[in-house]
Design a protein around this motif. Structure first.
Motif, PDB file in Angstrom:
ATOM      1  N   ALA A  22       0.618   3.076 -13.733  1.00  0.00           N
ATOM      2  CA  ALA A  22       1.660   2.070 -13.526  1.00  0.00           C
ATOM      3  C   ALA A  22       2.555   2.461 -12.354  1.00  0.00           C
ATOM      4  O   ALA A  22       2.836   3.635 -12.126  1.00  0.00           O
ATOM      5  N   GLY A  23       3.031   1.451 -11.624  1.00  0.00           N
ATOM      6  CA  GLY A  23       3.930   1.696 -10.511  1.00  0.00           C
ATOM      7  C   GLY A  23       5.341   1.214 -10.762  1.00  0.00           C
ATOM      8  O   GLY A  23       6.192   1.282  -9.876  1.00  0.00           O
TER       9      GLY A  23
ATOM     10  N   ILE B 283       8.495  -1.110 -20.896  1.00  0.00           N
ATOM     11  CA  ILE B 283       7.384  -1.869 -20.323  1.00  0.00           C
ATOM     12  C   ILE B 283       6.863  -1.134 -19.096  1.00  0.00           C
ATOM     13  O   ILE B 283       7.649  -0.746 -18.219  1.00  0.00           O
ATOM     14  N   LEU B 284       5.556  -0.954 -19.015  1.00  0.00           N
ATOM     15  CA  LEU B 284       4.886  -0.407 -17.834  1.00  0.00           C
ATOM     16  C   LEU B 284       4.131  -1.533 -17.142  1.00  0.00           C
ATOM     17  O   LEU B 284       3.499  -2.359 -17.804  1.00  0.00           O
ATOM     18  N   SER B 285       4.181  -1.553 -15.803  1.00  0.00           N
ATOM     19  CA  SER B 285       3.491  -2.589 -15.050  1.00  0.00           C
ATOM     20  C   SER B 285       2.961  -2.016 -13.738  1.00  0.00           C
ATOM     21  O   SER B 285       3.399  -0.952 -13.288  1.00  0.00           O
TER      22      SER B 285
ATOM     23  N   ASP C 156       4.640  14.799  -6.455  1.00  0.00           N
ATOM     24  CA  ASP C 156       3.766  13.661  -6.187  1.00  0.00           C
ATOM     25  C   ASP C 156       3.848  12.671  -7.345  1.00  0.00           C
ATOM     26  O   ASP C 156       3.113  12.771  -8.329  1.00  0.00           O
ATOM     27  N   ALA C 157       4.758  11.700  -7.225  1.00  0.00           N
ATOM     28  CA  ALA C 157       4.974  10.755  -8.322  1.00  0.00           C
ATOM     29  C   ALA C 157       3.741   9.920  -8.588  1.00  0.00           C
ATOM     30  O   ALA C 157       3.418   9.621  -9.740  1.00  0.00           O
ATOM     31  N   ALA C 158       3.018   9.532  -7.535  1.00  0.00           N
ATOM     32  CA  ALA C 158       1.829   8.701  -7.722  1.00  0.00           C
ATOM     33  C   ALA C 158       0.793   9.424  -8.572  1.00  0.00           C
ATOM     34  O   ALA C 158       0.173   8.830  -9.473  1.00  0.00           O
ATOM     35  N   ALA C 159       0.586  10.712  -8.312  1.00  0.00           N
ATOM     36  CA  ALA C 159      -0.399  11.484  -9.082  1.00  0.00           C
ATOM     37  C   ALA C 159       0.074  11.688 -10.520  1.00  0.00           C
ATOM     38  O   ALA C 159      -0.724  11.612 -11.460  1.00  0.00           O
ATOM     39  N   ILE C 160       1.366  11.936 -10.696  1.00  0.00           N
ATOM     40  CA  ILE C 160       1.891  12.158 -12.045  1.00  0.00           C
ATOM     41  C   ILE C 160       1.804  10.878 -12.868  1.00  0.00           C
ATOM     42  O   ILE C 160       1.361  10.894 -14.028  1.00  0.00           O
ATOM     43  N   LEU C 161       2.175   9.764 -12.276  1.00  0.00           N
ATOM     44  CA  LEU C 161       2.154   8.494 -12.998  1.00  0.00           C
ATOM     45  C   LEU C 161       0.735   8.009 -13.274  1.00  0.00           C
ATOM     46  O   LEU C 161       0.527   7.173 -14.156  1.00  0.00           O
ATOM     47  N   ALA C 162      -0.233   8.528 -12.541  1.00  0.00           N
ATOM     48  CA  ALA C 162      -1.626   8.124 -12.764  1.00  0.00           C
ATOM     49  C   ALA C 162      -2.214   8.732 -14.034  1.00  0.00           C
ATOM     50  O   ALA C 162      -3.238   8.250 -14.533  1.00  0.00           O
TER      51      ALA C 162
ATOM     52  N   GLY D  42       0.786  -1.226   0.000  1.00  0.00           N
ATOM     53  CA  GLY D  42       0.000   0.000   0.000  1.00  0.00           C
ATOM     54  C   GLY D  42       0.816   1.273   0.000  1.00  0.00           C
ATOM     55  O   GLY D  42       0.280   2.346   0.322  1.00  0.00           O
ATOM     56  N   GLU D  43       2.084   1.199  -0.394  1.00  0.00           N
ATOM     57  CA  GLU D  43       2.934   2.387  -0.372  1.00  0.00           C
ATOM     58  C   GLU D  43       2.650   3.286  -1.584  1.00  0.00           C
ATOM     59  O   GLU D  43       2.442   2.797  -2.696  1.00  0.00           O
ATOM     60  N   ARG D  44       2.678   4.588  -1.350  1.00  0.00           N
ATOM     61  CA  ARG D  44       2.522   5.594  -2.406  1.00  0.00           C
ATOM     62  C   ARG D  44       3.688   6.561  -2.314  1.00  0.00           C
ATOM     63  O   ARG D  44       4.055   6.999  -1.220  1.00  0.00           O
ATOM     64  N   VAL D  45       4.238   6.888  -3.447  1.00  0.00           N
ATOM     65  CA  VAL D  45       5.348   7.842  -3.492  1.00  0.00           C
ATOM     66  C   VAL D  45       4.770   9.201  -3.867  1.00  0.00           C
ATOM     67  O   VAL D  45       4.466   9.468  -5.037  1.00  0.00           O
TER      68      VAL D  45
END
Length: 272
Positions: A200-201, A242-244, A186-192, A155-158
């Motif tokens: 992808a994470g 590759i994105l995963s 906020d990497a999580a928001a940008i990657l979303a 459950g970690e978010r960067v």
């Protein structure tokens, strides 16, 4: 009375250098040096000289600095990996980023497989990473770099990240490919965002440079999932991304690709 100055935080440093050299018809160690927290291990070799890089500091945080210089001399074969995933931990506010520099050199007719395990970025981490590759026109290169943004299963978010990542590839002295990534905040928001990573994470970049490399394009496309792509940038160079959702899913798709391009099993640390 003035408060005593606080001692500067202790920083990790590491340097390693290794080359593969043909000696009596076999691939052997040529140059070798290591210092600080960088260690090199050499499992029993098969065809290529195998080297495993170990960070005895256990990870990288703000202000740490590591450098690797690896090469395959003319006609030699070197296969490199890391003992485990490289972990980038939270940096102190206002501190310098951790620095990671890798330089790969391939002589005429040489082969080098650079297959480190993933770099895992934790919340609050700061990393400045650079990969520089210089290769002869008839050499064979397989290089992979993977980034994982936190542990999804936990459950970690960067949400606080400072990342600068650069890759430069020169073939025959000319710049053939350059890749740049700058991710701050906020990497999580940008990657979303759908146009960036669509949630992808984890992401992997693969470079395959060799005479006739582009001939592998169709076979690779047949192997890849929908969230991946491969491009032939010329007859002798292709790149793949590759994105995963997480590291496990990424390595599940990445493993067959690397085995196909290397023509060999992955280094043993990948199996642990």
């Amino acid at each position: 009375m003035t408060a005593p100055d606080r001692p500067a935080p202790q920083r990790a440093r590491g340097m390693a250098r290794v080359t593969a050299r043909v000696r009596r018809g076999r691939n052997a160690i040529g140059d070798l040096a290591m210092s600080g927290s960088s260690k090199l291990l050499f499992p029993r070799a098969t065809d290529a000289l195998q080297a495993v890089l170990l960070n005895s500091a256990g990870g990288i945080t703000g202000g740490d600095s590591f450098a690797l210089d690896a090469g395959a001399e003319p006609g030699a074969k070197l296969a490199m990996t890391t003992q485990a995933a490289e972990r980038i931990y939270r940096a102190l506010p206002g501190s310098e980023p951790g620095r990671l520099r890798t330089r790969l050199t391939l002589g005429p007719g040489a082969r080098l497989d650079w297959l480190p395990q993933e770099t895992m970025l934790f919340d609050g981490s700061a990393l400045d990473r650079g990969l520089s590759i210089d290769m002869a026109a008839d050499a064979h290169l397989l290089a992979c770099e993977a980034l994982v943004f936190g542990r999804t299963a936990m459950g970690e978010r960067v949400t606080d990240l400072r990342l600068h990542d650069r890759i430069d590839l020169r073939i025959g002295g000319a710049l053939a490919w350059a890749d740049r990534l700058r991710l701050h905040g906020d990497a999580a928001a940008i990657l979303a965002r759908p146009g960036i990573a669509d949630g992808a994470g984890a992401v992997a970049t693969v470079i395959y440079a060799a005479p006739g490399a582009a001939l592998q394009t169709d076979s690779l496309r047949a192997m890849l999932p929908g969230h991946a792509g491969v491009s032939a940038l010329g007859a002798d160079l292709l790149t793949l991304r590759i994105l995963s959702v997480d590291a496990f899913d990424l390595k599940r798709h990445l493993g067959p690709v690397l085995r196909h391009l290397s023509g060999a099993e992955l280094p043993r640390p990948w199996m642990i």
